[in-house]
Design an enzyme around this catalytic site. Sequence first.
Site, short mmCIF file in Angstrom:
data_model
loop_
_atom_site.label_atom_id
_atom_site.label_comp_id
_atom_site.label_asym_id
_atom_site.label_seq_id
_atom_site.Cartn_x
_atom_site.Cartn_y
_atom_site.Cartn_z
CG ASP A 169 -2.00 1.03 1.18
OD1 ASP A 169 -1.97 1.87 0.26
OD2 ASP A 169 -2.87 1.01 2.06
CG ASP A 175 -2.46 5.20 -4.28
OD1 ASP A 175 -1.49 4.52 -3.91
OD2 ASP A 175 -3.61 4.98 -3.89
#
Length: 439
Positions: free
Chosen positions: A110, A321
């Site tokens: 992540d 991201d």
Amino acid sequence: MEGFGVKIFFNVVVVGFLFQLLEVALARGGGFSVDLIHRDSPHSPFFDPSKTQAERLTDAFRRSVSRVGRFRPTAMTSDGIQSRIVPSAGEYLMNLYIGTPPVPVIAIVDTGSDLTWTQCRPCTHCYKQVVPLFDPKNSSTYRDSSCGTSFCLALGKDRSCSKEKKCTFRYSYADGSFTGGNLASETLTVDSTAGKPVSFPGFAFGCGHSSGGIFDKSSSGIVGLGGGELSLISQLKSTINGLFSYCLLPVSTDSSISSRINFGASGRVSGYGTVSTPLVQKSPDTFYYLTLEGISVGKKRLPYKGYSKKTEVEEGNIIVDSGTTYTFLPQEFYSKLEKSVANSIKGKRVRDPNGIFSLCYNTTAEINAPIITAHFKDANVELQPLNTFMRMQEDLVCFTVAPTSDIGVLGNLAQVNFLVGFDLRKKRVSFKAADCTQH
């Protein structure tokens, strides 16, 4: 950040002198690389052969929407930001080893969180997982962290102190999932594509003794690649010189070929065609903020207006991201972008039967989509049709950008076939068009 989930596999058997070899290699300007494997790849433990490509992409969109919610400005406080994490949203997996002797851990990678954690024994409340639970008592290198350490303080309001003065944590996630346990230090070991295992002693991680919610049995925790003090990247910062990069493969690529993440000198992105833009320091420091000044559809440029409604360009108005599949832009700007894209395409526009995307075309052939250029500060990044359109079904192609009421997010589909490099010391992010099957 689904349609492009990736799995970083690291294996190890020997941990003793390898770290010394690593220090020597990195001191000489070396680095190491690790394979990344898509969440929906047949090699992923998340792979469900009963699902169609359209179903996987729909699931990916739903995970992306859930994930984007964590980036909203109202959630961005300096303390406890990780309480906003949606654990099921991760799209990359990492198979690493913790402890001495090393124990396998399959964790969600992540880029939007910091703390690396895994489920541990004794477990008062744990979800089922494929690999065995990590037992600290069986590791000669496990050490609980005390309350006064900098890593414990970095937990913010999610930390607490036990009667034994040990640092503990508790996260309650936005979807109702949770994890809690002891902050500790351990030896972290990964496999590199060079074939030699790499070990990192004294790595701070969360040993979870109580976890539950929507976590999948195929994963046993989370690996944080954010910019905060507790992240894997920050803890290895001096060893890897603050450098890492990745190269993500298109969805249609042969599953025998893996995407890759690079650390240290091998993570530097440079050479002909490389463009770089400043990393903007904002709170929380977990996220990687860039400044988007505009987007061009062909030769028509649209000035970017972010979520803040300011008339001038705001620094750090979009987050890059790798864990979000699709790209999200503020509603008002998105509407103008969609109209411009639609005006440049000749084809039969249809409704998305799944009710997700608003710009879709009925065609079995490749559509004549325009080049869309993202104008970041000091860097123009040309997105090819494979970065902005996806075949959802045999006869359905859709625009993979969607509106949001939150801050913009550049998702991983927009990053496919680019070397994307992060230099945390120089505070720059670099993009270089590349054939990721060769990197």
